[in-house]
Design an enzyme around this catalytic site. Sequence first.
Site, PDB file in Angstrom:
ATOM      1  N   ASP A  51      26.718 -71.957 103.009  1.00 39.12           N
ATOM      2  CA  ASP A  51      27.778 -72.955 102.831  1.00 39.12           C
ATOM      3  C   ASP A  51      27.723 -74.006 103.941  1.00 39.12           C
ATOM      4  O   ASP A  51      28.000 -75.171 103.708  1.00 39.12           O
ATOM      5  CB  ASP A  51      29.147 -72.268 102.847  1.00 39.12           C
ATOM      6  CG  ASP A  51      29.412 -71.520 101.551  1.00 39.12           C
ATOM      7  OD1 ASP A  51      28.859 -71.918 100.512  1.00 39.12           O
ATOM      8  OD2 ASP A  51      30.172 -70.535 101.587  1.00 39.12           O
ATOM      9  N   ARG A 149      53.466 -77.037 119.256  1.00 40.73           N
ATOM     10  CA  ARG A 149      52.843 -76.754 120.549  1.00 40.73           C
ATOM     11  C   ARG A 149      52.070 -75.450 120.412  1.00 40.73           C
ATOM     12  O   ARG A 149      52.618 -74.426 119.993  1.00 40.73           O
ATOM     13  CB  ARG A 149      53.922 -76.634 121.630  1.00 40.73           C
ATOM     14  CG  ARG A 149      53.317 -76.454 122.995  1.00 40.73           C
ATOM     15  CD  ARG A 149      54.385 -76.480 124.066  1.00 40.73           C
ATOM     16  NE  ARG A 149      53.799 -76.176 125.347  1.00 40.73           N
ATOM     17  CZ  ARG A 149      54.484 -75.827 126.412  1.00 40.73           C
ATOM     18  NH1 ARG A 149      55.798 -75.742 126.350  1.00 40.73           N
ATOM     19  NH2 ARG A 149      53.874 -75.565 127.533  1.00 40.73           N
ATOM     20  N   ASN A 165      40.617 -71.792 107.431  1.00 37.81           N
ATOM     21  CA  ASN A 165      42.021 -71.668 107.027  1.00 37.81           C
ATOM     22  C   ASN A 165      42.398 -70.221 106.717  1.00 37.81           C
ATOM     23  O   ASN A 165      43.471 -69.757 107.094  1.00 37.81           O
ATOM     24  CB  ASN A 165      42.255 -72.562 105.804  1.00 37.81           C
ATOM     25  CG  ASN A 165      43.575 -72.289 105.119  1.00 37.81           C
ATOM     26  OD1 ASN A 165      44.627 -72.659 105.614  1.00 37.81           O
ATOM     27  ND2 ASN A 165      43.528 -71.606 103.971  1.00 37.81           N
TER      28      ASN A 165
END
Length: 265
Positions: A51, A149, A165
Amino acid sequence: MNDRKSVYLFYKKTDELEEKVQRVRELGRKYGFTMADSPEEANIIAAFGGDGTFLQAVQKTRFRDDALYIGINDGSFGFYTDFSTEDLERLELAMQTNMVEVLRYPTLEVTIDGDKSFHCLNELSVRSNIIKTLVMDVYVDALHLETFRGDGLLVSSPTGSTAYNKSLGGSIVDPKLPSMQLTEMASLNNNQYRTLGSSLVLSKERELRLSIVQDGNDHPIIGIDNEAMGIRHSRELSIRVSDKSVKTLRMKDNLFYNKLKRSFL
Ligand code: NAP
Ligand code: MN
């Protein structure tokens, strides 16, 4: 595949791969394909590798929306690779039958400081490059949503949702949904800083803006798929689902859900 006949082969030129690529070249010629010397002359771009190589092929040829990309892996199974150098019969079948289907994968368009723009197939990542946290204001369209943050933020495309992800706990998104997903990397949550905590899937209509707070740690690493951007003084990133898609070929028996099951379950 009948109106497309000029192929550019994208691969790392090692002896081992050269031999396998040669077999694919011969097979292509048998079915009337010509081999192009540069990607500009081709209307099919075949990437040999994993990939990661497919991502590189798309980046290096600048997201040609008038070309068809084909991923041919070298053994192990991937998400962008529907064919394999180990299974030439399948490739041959694709060259001569209607067992194949053209898919369009949504991509993201990132604009840095209203100026330079880039496309991503997997994701955009913005990460602190030192041990200290990075602070960013997150806007959805004109609305200030939160001040983040932490280590960083990632915006993934639907096909990128199974990559970085996923490791961050983001959701897997069906590539038929043109969308983008904002995922946190280790957010700090206390009475001063508060973020959603869950990943957020946004529609094609939205603009996402990440504004880097200039507080001393303001030179994050900006990653576009598998490349780091050499931009140091960026302040604001705007991200949208692009109108450009990446066209690729897949066999009709290899749905996204087949790939999910094969890779993860
Ligand atoms: P890499 O570090 O070799 O890739 C990490 C793994 O992600 C490889 O196994 C790669 O497959 C796989 N991968 C790439 N795109 C994918 C997708 N859309 N769905 C499922 N798996 C996918 O680097 P790389 O091969 O150049 O790939 C770059 C990508 O790696 C980045 O775009 C990012 O998504 C991902 N990444 C993940 C992490 C993490 O999970 N912690 C950290 C950094 C980067 P192949 O072996 O077939 O190439
Ligand atoms: Mn890789």
